[in-house]
Design an enzyme around this catalytic site. Structure first.
Site, PDB file in Angstrom:
ATOM      1  N   GLY A 141       6.972 -43.834 -91.486  1.00 41.07           N
ATOM      2  CA  GLY A 141       7.932 -42.757 -91.679  1.00 41.07           C
ATOM      3  C   GLY A 141       7.754 -42.159 -93.054  1.00 41.07           C
ATOM      4  N   SER A 142       8.369 -42.791 -94.046  1.00 37.65           N
ATOM      5  CA  SER A 142       8.160 -42.352 -95.423  1.00 37.65           C
ATOM      6  C   SER A 142       6.708 -42.524 -95.848  1.00 37.65           C
ATOM      7  CB  SER A 142       9.074 -43.141 -96.371  1.00 37.65           C
ATOM      8  OG  SER A 142      10.431 -42.938 -96.036  1.00 37.65           O
ATOM      9  N   GLY A 367      42.707 -34.280 -93.715  1.00 44.57           N
ATOM     10  CA  GLY A 367      43.532 -35.442 -93.390  1.00 44.57           C
ATOM     11  C   GLY A 367      43.134 -36.043 -92.060  1.00 44.57           C
ATOM     12  N   GLY A 368      44.123 -36.519 -91.321  1.00 41.25           N
ATOM     13  CA  GLY A 368      43.849 -37.127 -90.018  1.00 41.25           C
ATOM     14  C   GLY A 368      43.173 -36.165 -89.069  1.00 41.25           C
ATOM     15  N   GLU A 391      12.855 -35.310 -93.805  1.00 41.23           N
ATOM     16  CA  GLU A 391      11.932 -34.724 -94.779  1.00 41.23           C
ATOM     17  C   GLU A 391      11.807 -35.595 -96.032  1.00 41.23           C
ATOM     18  OE1 GLU A 391      10.818 -32.727 -92.989  1.00 41.23           O
ATOM     19  OE2 GLU A 391      12.195 -31.258 -92.171  1.00 41.23           O
ATOM     20  N   THR A 393      13.679 -39.455 -97.389  1.00 39.09           N
ATOM     21  CA  THR A 393      15.017 -39.891 -97.780  1.00 39.09           C
ATOM     22  C   THR A 393      15.278 -39.582 -99.255  1.00 39.09           C
ATOM     23  OG1 THR A 393      14.234 -42.079 -98.437  1.00 39.09           O
ATOM     24  CG2 THR A 393      14.911 -41.806 -96.126  1.00 39.09           C
ATOM     25  N   SER A 394      16.543 -39.699 -99.645  1.00 40.35           N
ATOM     26  CA  SER A 394      16.890 -39.503-101.057  1.00 40.35           C
ATOM     27  C   SER A 394      16.129 -40.482-101.947  1.00 40.35           C
ATOM     28  CB  SER A 394      18.392 -39.657-101.256  1.00 40.35           C
ATOM     29  OG  SER A 394      19.096 -38.595-100.636  1.00 40.35           O
TER      30      SER A 394
END
Length: 412
Positions: A141-142, A367-368, A391, A393-394
């Protein structure tokens, strides 16, 4: 969905990159996104439906598939800046529509035969040559240098065997662009040596003999069906290889630089959607006999969200402008190319992490009600969360940046 779109209260400020032509294109994309794409997204995303072919045809008529295609082949003849600008507008309504334009944009430019290349460019510009990209594998992947899918030459054909994962739009596509291994690296060569890109031409909504697929069920990014593909003796003409042998890895890396800026633009569109939806909701929702937009904590959260969106937009536009400038100059120097890769990684990292956080803030401000499917903000969050992953990962973006800032020691 109960939200109704209103004109953004924060004006889009003129930037150094502003031109009347860009403004007109942006307005055209915005009107299409809000009037045509958003209702389709509200209807189909809860059902995990695919982008309708009729909507793709409309996008083709508007020129969105040919933004970067030369005018001589029916495209708009523009650059990465306009491409990313349109992607932001489309992603604000549904990220998959901001993504599908990447599956054309002159696909086929690497085809050797000039007549065939011209034909594919014309079809691409009209949205009649929309593809899929098969890079990743279960164990690659990476680390794309680890690709193992094989293309063995047999006469005038390659015979492809292997498995690809995370291939969006694969069955609906007109072609699949596949990263394959044609040779093993020689001793002393990089692991990426021997990789090539091969185009598998196919009929829409089916797979050819030698290729099967299993759908991957996702929590978001609907509009595309994403596939796990199995290649079992698929025959493809050798003429369908793009470029010359052994350049597949370099081509993939160059493509990823543009893709990362494109992802940053899509992330900005999603985050902007959260801000605009919150502006509407906070004035409608009342507590303690006041609209909750009166409460300072809520107002400050929204203000910070809006500021972060503007910051990320300015950055992706800067990087897109830089890429266009280098292209118009005939290509970047090695030093400029390294800086471009670094900046593409930086803006992808910053914009996507921002989008994940801003859309989460949008849920919090609802909120909810934000934790229901009654409002669009939950879709924005689900899609934004993915932008920090695909594209690269971080974590991969941080590695790219650090490697270009800090040389490794001999012992490292």
């Amino acid at each position: 969905m109960t939200d109704e779109f209103i004109e953004p209260p924060i004006p889009v400020l003129a930037t150094p990159h502003h031109t009347p032509e860009r403004e007109a294109l942006q307005q055209r994309a915005r009107e299409f996104a809000m009037s045509r794409v958003l209702p389709v997204a509200d209807e189909l995303d809860p059902r995990k439906g695919e982008i309708p072919r009729s909507l793709l045809d409309e996008m083709g008529e508007l020129g969105f598939f040919g933004i970067t295609v030369p005018t001589g082949h029916g495209g708009l003849g523009l650059g990465a800046f306009e491409y990313c600008m349109v992607a932001e507008e489309l992603a604000r309504a549904w990220m998959s529509v901001g993504s599908i334009i990447a599956r054309a944009q002159g696909a086929g430019t690497g085809v050797a035969d000039p007549d065939r290349r011209a034909e594919l460019l014309r079809r691409s510009a009209r949205g009649q040559w929309i593809g899929a990209i098969a890079l990743s594998e279960p164990d690659a992947g990476s680390d794309l240098a680890a690709v193992e899918t094989r293309a063995v030459r047999d006469g005038d054909d390659f015979v492809i065997t292997g498995r690809k994962r995370w291939t969006g739009n694969a069955r609906a596509a007109d072609f699949i662009q596949v990263l394959v291994r044609t040779d093993d690296p020689e001793p002393g060569e990089k692991r990426s040596a021997g990789l090539a890109t091969v185009v598998v031409e196919k009929e829409r909504d089916s797979f050819p003999d030698g290729l099967t697929g299993t759908t991957i069920d996702k929590i978001g990014y609907h509009g595309f069906v994403t596939w796990d593909l199995e290649f079992d003796g698929l025959r493809v003409p050798v003429a369908n290889q793009l470029g010359s042998g052994g350049e597949g890895f370099a081509d993939a890396q160059a493509w990823l630089n543009i893709a990362r800026v494109h992802t940053a633009a899509r992330a900005v569109g999603l985050a902007r959607a959260a801000v605009e939806d919150c502006v509407v909701y906070l004035q409608q929702r009342r507590q303690f006999e006041h609209p909750i937009s009166d409460f300072q904590a809520v107002r400050f959260t929204l203000a910070t969200m809006a500021a972060r969106v503007e910051q990320a937009r300015s950055f992706y536009q800067h990087v897109a402008h830089r890429l266009d400038t280098e292209r118009s100059a005939g290509g970047a120097s090695t030093e400029a190319a390294e800086a471009g890769a670094r900046e593409a990684a930086m803006v992808k990292l910053m914009a996507t992490e921002m989008a994940a956080e801003v859309t989460a803030d949008g849920i919090q401000l609802h909120g909810g009600n934000g934790y229901t499917t009654e409002h669009q903000v939950e879709r924005h969050w689900r899609d934004a969360r993915l932008t920090t992953i695909f594209e690269g990962t971080s974590e991969i973006q941080r590695k790219i940046i650090a490697d270009r800032l800090l040389p490794r020691s001999p012992l490292g």
